[in-house]
Design a protein around this motif. Structure first.
Motif, PDB file in Angstrom:
ATOM      1  N   GLU A 147       0.837  -1.208   0.000  1.00  0.00           N
ATOM      2  CA  GLU A 147       0.000   0.000   0.000  1.00  0.00           C
ATOM      3  C   GLU A 147       0.872   1.258   0.000  1.00  0.00           C
ATOM      4  N   MET A 148       1.952   1.218   0.774  1.00  0.00           N
ATOM      5  CA  MET A 148       2.846   2.378   0.845  1.00  0.00           C
ATOM      6  C   MET A 148       3.662   2.521  -0.442  1.00  0.00           C
ATOM      7  N   ARG A 149       3.955   1.402  -1.088  1.00  0.00           N
ATOM      8  CA  ARG A 149       4.661   1.453  -2.377  1.00  0.00           C
ATOM      9  C   ARG A 149       3.807   2.207  -3.400  1.00  0.00           C
ATOM     10  N   ALA A 150       2.513   1.943  -3.356  1.00  0.00           N
ATOM     11  CA  ALA A 150       1.597   2.624  -4.283  1.00  0.00           C
ATOM     12  C   ALA A 150       1.532   4.118  -3.984  1.00  0.00           C
ATOM     13  N   VAL A 151       1.595   4.465  -2.710  1.00  0.00           N
ATOM     14  CA  VAL A 151       1.575   5.878  -2.306  1.00  0.00           C
ATOM     15  C   VAL A 151       2.822   6.584  -2.838  1.00  0.00           C
ATOM     16  N   VAL A 152       3.982   5.955  -2.649  1.00  0.00           N
ATOM     17  CA  VAL A 152       5.239   6.545  -3.129  1.00  0.00           C
ATOM     18  C   VAL A 152       5.189   6.721  -4.646  1.00  0.00           C
ATOM     19  N   SER A 153       4.700   5.701  -5.327  1.00  0.00           N
ATOM     20  CA  SER A 153       4.594   5.744  -6.785  1.00  0.00           C
ATOM     21  C   SER A 153       3.734   6.928  -7.227  1.00  0.00           C
ATOM     22  N   ARG A 154       2.601   7.097  -6.559  1.00  0.00           N
ATOM     23  CA  ARG A 154       1.691   8.205  -6.889  1.00  0.00           C
ATOM     24  C   ARG A 154       2.363   9.553  -6.627  1.00  0.00           C
ATOM     25  N   ASN A 155       3.103   9.642  -5.527  1.00  0.00           N
ATOM     26  CA  ASN A 155       3.772  10.904  -5.194  1.00  0.00           C
ATOM     27  C   ASN A 155       4.879  11.244  -6.186  1.00  0.00           C
ATOM     28  N   LEU A 156       5.643  10.228  -6.591  1.00  0.00           N
ATOM     29  CA  LEU A 156       6.714  10.462  -7.571  1.00  0.00           C
ATOM     30  C   LEU A 156       6.114  11.006  -8.858  1.00  0.00           C
ATOM     31  N   GLU A 157       5.036  10.359  -9.286  1.00  0.00           N
ATOM     32  CA  GLU A 157       4.367  10.782 -10.518  1.00  0.00           C
ATOM     33  C   GLU A 157       3.771  12.177 -10.352  1.00  0.00           C
ATOM     34  N   GLY A 158       3.197  12.418  -9.191  1.00  0.00           N
ATOM     35  CA  GLY A 158       2.600  13.727  -8.907  1.00  0.00           C
ATOM     36  C   GLY A 158       3.611  14.852  -8.934  1.00  0.00           C
ATOM     37  N   ARG A 159       4.859  14.522  -8.618  1.00  0.00           N
ATOM     38  CA  ARG A 159       5.929  15.535  -8.624  1.00  0.00           C
ATOM     39  C   ARG A 159       6.584  15.659 -10.002  1.00  0.00           C
ATOM     40  N   GLY A 160       6.070  14.897 -10.982  1.00  0.00           N
ATOM     41  CA  GLY A 160       6.544  15.073 -12.356  1.00  0.00           C
ATOM     42  C   GLY A 160       7.604  14.096 -12.816  1.00  0.00           C
ATOM     43  N   ILE A 161       7.835  13.040 -12.042  1.00  0.00           N
ATOM     44  CA  ILE A 161       8.802  12.012 -12.452  1.00  0.00           C
ATOM     45  C   ILE A 161       8.080  11.014 -13.351  1.00  0.00           C
ATOM     46  N   LYS A 162       8.676  10.694 -14.484  1.00  0.00           N
ATOM     47  CA  LYS A 162       8.023   9.759 -15.405  1.00  0.00           C
ATOM     48  C   LYS A 162       8.407   8.331 -15.039  1.00  0.00           C
ATOM     49  N   LEU A 163       7.396   7.518 -14.746  1.00  0.00           N
ATOM     50  CA  LEU A 163       7.629   6.141 -14.317  1.00  0.00           C
ATOM     51  C   LEU A 163       7.506   5.178 -15.497  1.00  0.00           C
ATOM     52  N   HIS A 164       8.400   4.186 -15.517  1.00  0.00           N
ATOM     53  CA  HIS A 164       8.369   3.140 -16.549  1.00  0.00           C
ATOM     54  C   HIS A 164       8.367   1.783 -15.852  1.00  0.00           C
ATOM     55  N   PRO A 165       7.235   1.375 -15.263  1.00  0.00           N
ATOM     56  CA  PRO A 165       7.210   0.086 -14.565  1.00  0.00           C
ATOM     57  C   PRO A 165       7.247  -1.086 -15.536  1.00  0.00           C
ATOM     58  N   GLY A 166       7.687  -2.234 -15.023  1.00  0.00           N
ATOM     59  CA  GLY A 166       7.702  -3.449 -15.834  1.00  0.00           C
ATOM     60  C   GLY A 166       8.714  -3.420 -16.959  1.00  0.00           C
ATOM     61  N   LYS A 167       9.747  -2.587 -16.806  1.00  0.00           N
ATOM     62  CA  LYS A 167      10.741  -2.460 -17.881  1.00  0.00           C
ATOM     63  C   LYS A 167      12.154  -2.488 -17.316  1.00  0.00           C
ATOM     64  N   THR A 168      13.109  -2.718 -18.205  1.00  0.00           N
ATOM     65  CA  THR A 168      14.517  -2.583 -17.839  1.00  0.00           C
ATOM     66  C   THR A 168      15.240  -1.936 -19.020  1.00  0.00           C
ATOM     67  N   LEU A 169      16.536  -1.725 -18.891  1.00  0.00           N
ATOM     68  CA  LEU A 169      17.295  -1.116 -19.987  1.00  0.00           C
ATOM     69  C   LEU A 169      18.025  -2.200 -20.766  1.00  0.00           C
ATOM     70  N   SER A 170      18.084  -2.028 -22.075  1.00  0.00           N
ATOM     71  CA  SER A 170      18.775  -3.029 -22.889  1.00  0.00           C
ATOM     72  C   SER A 170      20.034  -2.484 -23.559  1.00  0.00           C
ATOM     73  N   GLU A 171      20.115  -1.144 -23.704  1.00  0.00           N
ATOM     74  CA  GLU A 171      21.295  -0.591 -24.375  1.00  0.00           C
ATOM     75  C   GLU A 171      21.445   0.897 -24.084  1.00  0.00           C
ATOM     76  N   LEU A 172      22.708   1.329 -23.991  1.00  0.00           N
ATOM     77  CA  LEU A 172      23.035   2.754 -23.889  1.00  0.00           C
ATOM     78  C   LEU A 172      23.988   3.080 -25.032  1.00  0.00           C
ATOM     79  N   ARG A 173      23.731   4.222 -25.684  1.00  0.00           N
ATOM     80  CA  ARG A 173      24.622   4.596 -26.788  1.00  0.00           C
ATOM     81  C   ARG A 173      24.876   6.095 -26.768  1.00  0.00           C
ATOM     82  N   LYS A 174      26.138   6.474 -26.928  1.00  0.00           N
ATOM     83  CA  LYS A 174      26.500   7.894 -26.920  1.00  0.00           C
ATOM     84  C   LYS A 174      26.179   8.511 -28.280  1.00  0.00           C
ATOM     85  N   THR A 175      25.464   9.631 -28.273  1.00  0.00           N
ATOM     86  CA  THR A 175      25.167  10.354 -29.515  1.00  0.00           C
ATOM     87  C   THR A 175      25.466  11.833 -29.287  1.00  0.00           C
ATOM     88  N   GLU A 176      25.327  12.626 -30.342  1.00  0.00           N
ATOM     89  CA  GLU A 176      25.578  14.069 -30.201  1.00  0.00           C
ATOM     90  C   GLU A 176      24.549  14.728 -29.290  1.00  0.00           C
TER      91      GLU A 176
END
Lengths: 499, 140
Positions: free
Chosen positions: A246-275
C-alpha cells in the motif's frame, strides 16, 4: 607487570589462570574497514581495554577498489551526502508552496549545483577528520592502506607506497561494507552509480534511473527537485520491493505527482553515446534521451579482493560473509559486521552489530544483535518511513487475523499551498494480542515521527495504548493516536489490500 | 557580401525552424486538449488510468460495485499517453492517475472517488437509487 587481558567469547571456557600468559599478538583486534560498523566496533572494543588497529583505504568521495576513506559509505558517499542533496531538492517544493502563504518570489529561482557540491564535499571532508579523531581519541591505531586476511590470526596491509606491513592479531573483524553494482548491458560504461551521482561536475538536465529500490527513488526525487527531467525505469509494477504494498503505491503516486516519469515493468537493454546525449533503449523498445544514466540496481558485499575462502571463511553466493548470531564467521577468530554480511544493510544496524560484537568478544557479555522492530526511511520527497511488519509480512506470519488501520489526509500545509499530495499512515495490529506489529507513514517528516513510534513498538505497545495516548495538535503525528476506525481485517495467511 | 547573405539565410532558417517547432508543440498540446475534452464530453464516466496502477484499480472497482462501465483511457498503453498526462495536469492541476470525470465534470482521483462512493454522492450523481434506512436518524 601488566596483567594479561581476559577475552572470553560465548561458549569458550575460562581456562586462564592468573599465572597463564596468553600468546603474544600485535593486536587484540584488527579491523578491516573503517565505516559505521568497523569504527563502532573498534571504539567499543578499545573501551573494554582491547588493543585495536583499524585499516582503511585512502580517502576520496568516489570509491574504487583502492580508494575509500574513514567514515565509510554512509559518511562519505551514502546517507550523509544523500541527505544533504535531499534537503537541497526539498526547497523547490517549499518555494512553490510558499506563494499561497504570502511569499512573493520571482518566477525564476536559480539553483547553483556547484555551490551545493562544494559545501557537501567540505562537510564530508570535515566528517572524515572527525571520525579519525574519534578513533585516535579512543586509542585505536589507524592504518591507511588495503587490508587483507592472510591467516586466522594474521593480517597484511598494502600501503599506498606499495610496501606491505604484516600484523598478528587475536581477533579479526571484517567490516568492508558493500559497493554499488553495475548492469551488464551494451554501453554500460556510460552509466554511473550512486557514488558518482553524489559528486557530478554538472547537474543533469535529463536523467534516466534504472532501479526501483530506495536509492533509485531518492535520486529521482533529488534530481527532479533540482529541476531535471527524470525517467525512472524498474522491473516491477511498483517501486520499493519489500516494503508494504500500500505504501509502495503511495510513493509511486507521489513520484508521478511531482513530475517524475515512471516506466514500470521495464529494464534497460542498451546505452549509446550520440551528439544529443545518451540514447537509452528499454527492453520494450522505448527510446529516452539522457545526459546521465544512473544504475541503482542494488549493492554487493565488498569481499572480492579479500580472498577469504583461502583462510576458510565461507561466503554465500552473493559474496556475503556467512556469520552466526554473534557475527562470527566459519573461522572462530574472524568476525564480520555490516553490509559485508548482507543481513540488514542499514547504518544503525551496522552500529548495533559492532557494539554487540565488542560486548561479546571483549566485554564478557555475549550479545546477539536484535533485528526486531528496526525502523528505516526512504528519503524520497515526501519521505516514507516504516517500522516492524508490513501488512503482507504480518498476514504471512500472524496467528490470528490482522487488523489494518489507515489514515489518508490532506496535510494542513497543503490546504493553503494547494499541493495535491496526501499523507498516508498505517498501523498493522494483531487481533489476538492487540499488539501493534507494524507502522508506516508516507508524508512530510515521516522519519522524524517514525523514530518515536519505533520506541513504542520495541516496548510492545498495543493499539489500546496508542489510542490512549493524547495527541499533539495540530500535527500530522497525532493521526497515529486517533486511528479509531478499522479499515479492514486481513485473515492471516492470505494477503489482502483494498488497492 | 556572400558571407553576410549566408549568415542571414542561416539565421532565417533557425528562426523558421524554431517557429515550426513551437507551432508543432502548441498544435500537439492543443490536439491532446481537444482529445481530453472530447472524450470527457462523449461518455458519462471517464477514467484516465494506467493499467498497473493500484489506485486506478481501486477507482475501477468502485464503478464495478455500482454496476457501471466507465470509459477507460489507459495512458501507459498509448503512444501519446505521456502528452495526455501533461495535458490533464495543465487542465486540472494534477499529474497523478486515476483522474475520474462524471458527466463531463472532474470528480478527482482515487481517494475522491472512494469518498464520493462511500458518502453516496457518487450514486446520486449517476442517478442510482439506493435503499435507505432510518437507522442513523437519531442523535449520537
Amino acid at each position: 607487570m601488566s596483567l594479561p587481558r581476559k577475552i572470553l567469547v560465548d561458549g569458550e571456557q575460562d581456562t586462564l589462570s592468573s599465572e597463564a600468559v596468553e600468546e603474544s599478538y600485535d593486536f587484540d583486534l584488527f579491523v578491516i574497514g573503517a565505516g559505521s560498523g568497523g569504527v563502532r566496533a573498534s571504539r567499543a572494543a578499545a573501551a573494554f581495554g582491547a588493543k585495536v588497529a583499524i585499516c582503511e583505504l585512502p580517502f576520496h568521495p568516489i570509491s574504487s577498489e583502492v580508494i575509500g576513506g574513514v567514515g565509510g559509505t554512509c559518511v562519505i558517499r551514502g546517507c550523509v551526502p544523500k541527505k544533504i542533496l535531499v534537503y537541497a531538492a526539498q526547497f523547490r517544493g517549499e518555494f512553490e508552496d510558499s506563494r499561497n502563504f504570502g511569499w512573493e518570489l520571482p518566477d525564476q529561482i536559480e539553483f547553483n549545483w556547484k555551490k551545493l557540491l562544494d559545501n557537501k564535499t567540505q562537510e564530508i571532508v570535515r566528517l572524515n577528520a572527525v571520525y579519525k579523531k574519534l578513533l585516535s581519541n579512543s586509542g585505536v591505531t589507524i592504518l591507511e592502506g588495503e587490508g587483507k586476511v592472510v591467516g586466522a590470526h594474521k593480517a597484511v596491509v598494502s600501503l599506498p607506497d606499495g610496501s606491505k606491513q604484516h600484523y598478528s592479531t587475536k581477533h579479526i573483524l571484517i567490516a568492508t561494507g558493500s559497493r554499488a553494482q553495475r548492469v551488464n548491458i551494451p554501453g554500460q560504461e556510460l552509466a554511473i552509480t550512486s557514488d558518482e551521482a553524489l559528486s557530478l561536475d554538472e547537474l543533469p538536465k535529463r536523467a534516466v534511473i534504472l532501479g526501483g529500490g530506495y536509492i533509485a527513488v531518492e535520486f529521482a526525487s533529488i534530481w527532479k527537485g533540482m529541476g531535471a527531467k527524470v525517467d525512472l525505469v524498474y522491473r516491477k509494477d511498483l517501486p520499493l520491493r519489500g516494503f508494504d504494498d500500500e505504501m509502495r503505491a503511495v510513493v509511486s503516486r507521489n513520484l508521478e505527482g511531482r513530475g517524475i516519469k515512471l516506466h514500470p515493468g521495464k529494464t534497460l537493454s542498451e546505452l549509446r553515446k550520440t551528439e544529443e546525449g545518451i540514447r537509452v533503449v528499454t527492453d520494450t523498445g522505448d527510446i529516452i534521451m539522457a545526459d546521465t544514466v544512473l544504475f541503482a540496481t542494488g549493492r554487493l558485499p565488498n569481499t572480492k579482493r579479500l580472498k577469504l575462502e583461502a583462510v576458510g571463511v565461507e561466503l554465500d553466493k552473493s559474496g556475503a560473509i556467512k556469520v552466526d548470531e554473534y557475527s562470527r564467521t566459519t573461522v572462530p577468530s574472524i568476525w564480520a559486521v555490516g553490509d559485508v554480511t548482507n543481513r540488514m544493510n542499514l547504518t544503525p544496524v551496522a552500529l548495533m552489530e559492532g557494539t554487540c560484537f565488542a560486548k561479546t568478544v571483549f566485554g564478557g557479555q555475549p550479545t546477539k544483535p536484535d533485528y526486531h522492530s528496526i525502523p528505516s526511511a526512504v528519503f524520497c520527497i515526501p519521505p516514507l518511513s516504516v517500522v516492524g511488519f508490513s501488512e503482507e509480512e504480518a498476514v504471512q506470519q500472524g496467528k490470528g487475523d490482522i487488523l489494518i488501520y489507515t489514515s489518508t489526509f490532506n496535510p494542513m500545509k497543503n490546504t493553503i499551498s494547494g499541493r495535491q499530495e496526501k499523507t498516508v499512515m498505517k498501523l498493522v495490529v494483531d487481533s489476538e494480542t492487540d499488539k501493534v506489529l507494524g507502522a508506516s507513514m508516507c508524508g512530510s517528516d515521516a522519519p522524524e515521527i517514525m523514530q518515536g513510534i519505533a520506541v513504542a513498538l520495541k516496548c510492545g505497545a498495543t493499539k489500546a495504548q496508542f489510542d490512549g495516548t493524547v495527541g499533539i495538535h495540530p500535527s500530522a503525528a497525532e493521526e497515529f493516536v486517533t486511528m479509531r476506525t478499522l479499515t479492514r481485517r486481513a485473515p492471516s495467511g492470505k494477503p489482502k489490500t483494498n488497492l | 557580401m556572400a558571407a553576410a547573405a549566408a549568415n542571414l539565410f542561416g539565421a532565417t532558417t533557425i528562426v523558421l525552424l524554431s517557429l515550426i517547432y513551437s507551432y508543432t508543440v502548441i498544435a500537439g498540446a492543443a490536439s491532446k486538449e481537444a482529445f481530453v475534452k472530447k472524450t470527457v464530453a462523449a461518455h458519462d464516466i471517464v477514467i484516465f488510468s494506467k493499467s498497473y496502477c493500484p489506485y486506478c484499480r481501486r477507482a475501477k472497482a468502485v464503478f464495478s460495485e455500482l454496476k457501471k462501465v466507465p470509459y477507460v483511457v489507459e495512458l501507459d498503453q498509448r503512444e501519446d499517453g505521456s502528452e495526455i498526462q501533461d495535458t490533464l495536469s495543465a487542465i486540472i492541476g494534477r499529474r497523478t492517475v486515476p483522474q475520474v470525470f462524471i458527466h463531463g465534470k472532474h470528480l478527482g482521483g482515487s481517494d475522491d472517488t472512494v469518498e464520493a462512493y462511500e458518502s453516496g454522492t457518487l450514486a446520486k450523481t449517476l442517478g442510482i437509487t439506493t435503499a435507505t434506512t432510518n437507522d442513523d436518524d437519531h442523535d449520537l
